[in-house]
Enzyme design. Structure first.
Site, PDB file in Angstrom:
ATOM      1  N   ARG A  33       1.200  -1.040   0.304  1.00  0.00           N
ATOM      2  CA  ARG A  33       0.337   0.034  -0.253  1.00  0.00           C
ATOM      3  C   ARG A  33       0.834   1.054  -0.136  1.00  0.00           C
ATOM      4  O   ARG A  33       1.897   1.362   0.633  1.00  0.00           O
ATOM      5  CB  ARG A  33      -0.639  -0.234   1.346  1.00  0.00           C
ATOM      6  CG  ARG A  33      -2.327  -1.170   1.102  1.00  0.00           C
ATOM      7  CD  ARG A  33      -3.166  -0.913   2.453  1.00  0.00           C
ATOM      8  NE  ARG A  33      -3.078  -1.047   3.388  1.00  0.00           N
ATOM      9  CZ  ARG A  33      -2.363  -0.025   4.641  1.00  0.00           C
ATOM     10  NH1 ARG A  33      -2.986   1.392   3.533  1.00  0.00           N
ATOM     11  NH2 ARG A  33      -1.502   0.210   5.043  1.00  0.00           N
ATOM     12  N   GLY A 137       8.568 -17.749  18.922  1.00  0.00           N
ATOM     13  CA  GLY A 137       8.136 -17.308  19.917  1.00  0.00           C
ATOM     14  C   GLY A 137       7.527 -16.786  21.236  1.00  0.00           C
ATOM     15  O   GLY A 137       6.356 -16.424  20.181  1.00  0.00           O
ATOM     16  N   SER A 139       5.606 -13.875  21.318  1.00  0.00           N
ATOM     17  CA  SER A 139       6.205 -12.104  21.129  1.00  0.00           C
ATOM     18  C   SER A 139       5.710 -11.102  20.837  1.00  0.00           C
ATOM     19  O   SER A 139       5.141 -11.239  19.846  1.00  0.00           O
ATOM     20  CB  SER A 139       7.237 -12.470  20.587  1.00  0.00           C
ATOM     21  OG  SER A 139       7.025 -13.012  19.099  1.00  0.00           O
ATOM     22  N   LYS A 192      -0.444 -23.689  18.381  1.00  0.00           N
ATOM     23  CA  LYS A 192      -1.122 -22.782  19.233  1.00  0.00           C
ATOM     24  C   LYS A 192      -1.970 -21.713  18.779  1.00  0.00           C
ATOM     25  O   LYS A 192      -2.951 -21.555  20.041  1.00  0.00           O
ATOM     26  CB  LYS A 192       0.014 -21.766  20.522  1.00  0.00           C
ATOM     27  CG  LYS A 192       0.638 -21.557  19.704  1.00  0.00           C
ATOM     28  CD  LYS A 192       0.522 -19.859  19.715  1.00  0.00           C
ATOM     29  CE  LYS A 192       1.268 -19.014  18.571  1.00  0.00           C
ATOM     30  NZ  LYS A 192       0.805 -17.457  18.605  1.00  0.00           N
ATOM     31  N   ASP A 245       5.101 -19.581  24.129  1.00  0.00           N
ATOM     32  CA  ASP A 245       4.125 -19.238  23.031  1.00  0.00           C
ATOM     33  C   ASP A 245       1.950 -19.369  23.596  1.00  0.00           C
ATOM     34  O   ASP A 245       1.747 -18.427  23.286  1.00  0.00           O
ATOM     35  CB  ASP A 245       3.807 -19.712  21.573  1.00  0.00           C
ATOM     36  CG  ASP A 245       4.395 -18.558  20.824  1.00  0.00           C
ATOM     37  OD1 ASP A 245       3.117 -17.084  21.120  1.00  0.00           O
ATOM     38  OD2 ASP A 245       4.863 -18.807  19.731  1.00  0.00           O
ATOM     39  N   THR A 249      -0.189 -16.185  24.188  1.00  0.00           N
ATOM     40  CA  THR A 249      -1.254 -16.394  22.590  1.00  0.00           C
ATOM     41  C   THR A 249      -2.749 -16.029  24.102  1.00  0.00           C
ATOM     42  O   THR A 249      -3.780 -16.021  23.572  1.00  0.00           O
ATOM     43  CB  THR A 249      -1.225 -16.862  21.932  1.00  0.00           C
ATOM     44  OG1 THR A 249       0.057 -17.108  21.337  1.00  0.00           O
ATOM     45  CG2 THR A 249      -2.396 -16.178  20.271  1.00  0.00           C
TER      46      THR A 249
END
Length: 343
Positions: A33, A137, A139, A192, A245, A249
């Site tokens: 974009r 990981g 993050s 996950k 993770d 999450t």
């Protein structure tokens, strides 16, 4: 100082570009974009994806992928799983020999059951010498962009390349480990997201911490069962790209997958959720891929199957939970024995 091309100007690509720029690398970031690329170059912001974050001045943005890849020492792919093959095809005319191709995406391709590194390698010319490295990981991009302490893992079939990537990213706020288990690292990061969708869904239904703790624990066992069947090291799933993770999450409002699941639990349709999110929710596509893959290799994944019913067969979330709670009684060791390494 190295020259790094970051392909993908979303929140995670931009946050990782910041880490590289903080380490004094010359960073070029590519996006489609024009208005976004102009904002990055002129204002040093990317407010749609990382509001109120100022980007380092040594990040330059381009819509021309050829200009992005001029004289680059490494390529970092941070695009949705469904775009991986398309973007790899785009880079082939400009790809320098031997430079690593790093990916920081998390998913599985439903049509082929391929992990992302396998998808990349399939699109590269036969006999290609570019090593593929995964970065994964716990993050969240929002925290990485604020330079909050974060720890991740890199993995590759070429561990020299993994250590090179470790050196590219490592700094005081972004710690990087290496792990030789490429299969486990990629699967942990992808699967996950399924459990995170379910965690958000149970929160949306009004369930408490007991339900979430059970879901995460049983979800990890489910991830590991499939991973071990596919050749992963069981210990990987207790590490950063597995348990680490999974925790971040399933428990954070930063998580797109948790937010999407939460909306589903509150009664929104999948179409309404995707429209409101406005960004890719990798867990939806991964649920389909894992459901099909588990059937193919004969691995029991009841949580994944229940979520598949909600996402693709219009099953009510309440009915899916009732089915999970009503499953035949079992000994916990039946499911967890496969997580232990062979003596």
């Amino acid at each position: 100082m190295s020259k790094i091309a970051v392909l993908g100007a979303g929140s995670w690509g931009t946050a990782l570009a910041m880490v590289l720029a903080d380490n004094d690398h010359e960073v070029k970031i590519w996006g489609r974009r024009e208005i976004q690329i102009t904002e990055i170059n002129d204002l040093h912001t990317n407010n749609k994806y990382l509001p109120d974050v100022k980007l380092p001045h040594n990040i330059k943005a381009f819509t021309d992928i050829g200009m992005t890849l001029v004289d680059t020492d490494a390529i970092l792919l941070v695009v949705p799983t469904k775009s991986i093959r398309t973007v790899v095809k785009l880079i082939l005319p400009y790809l320098r020999t031997d430079i690593p191709i790093i990916h920081a995406s998390k998913g599985i391709e439903p049509s082929s059951s391929k992990r992302i590194s396998e998808m990349i390698e399939e699109e590269l010319p036969k006999g290609n010498s570019n090593p593929v490295v995964v970065l994964s990981g716990p993050s969240h991009a929002e925290e990485v962009s604020q330079r909050q302490p974060t720890t991740v893992t890199v993995s590759s079939l070429n561990m020299d390349a993994a250590e090179y990537v470790q050196d590219l990213f490592m700094n005081q706020s972004f710690r990087v480990y290496t792990n030789a288990d490429l299969i486990g690292v990629e699967l942990g990061g992808a699967l996950k997201n399924i459990i995170a969708l379910c965690a958000g869904l149970t929160d949306g239904l009004g369930f408490g911490d007991n339900a979430k703790a059970a879901l995460m624990t049983r979800g990890l066992a489910e991830i590991a069962r499939l991973g071990i069947k596919l050749g992963a090291n069981p210990l990987t799933f207790s590490g950063l790209s597995g348990l680490g993770d999974l925790i971040v999450t399933c428990t954070s409002v930063h998580s797109r997958n948790w937010r999407a699941g939460n909306m589903l639990g509150k009664g929104m349709s999948i179409d309404e959720v995707l429209e409101q999110m406005g960004m890719v929710v990798e867990g939806i596509r991964t649920t389909e891929a894992a459901y099909l893959l588990a059937k193919k290799v004969n691995v029991e994944m009841p949580i994944t199957s229940a979520l598949y019913g909600v996402l693709f067969s219009r099953k009510k979330p309440e009915d899916a939970v009732e089915e999970l709670m009503g499953r035949v009684k079992k000994h916990e060791g039946e499911d967890l024995s496969g997580l232990l390494p062979n003596k």
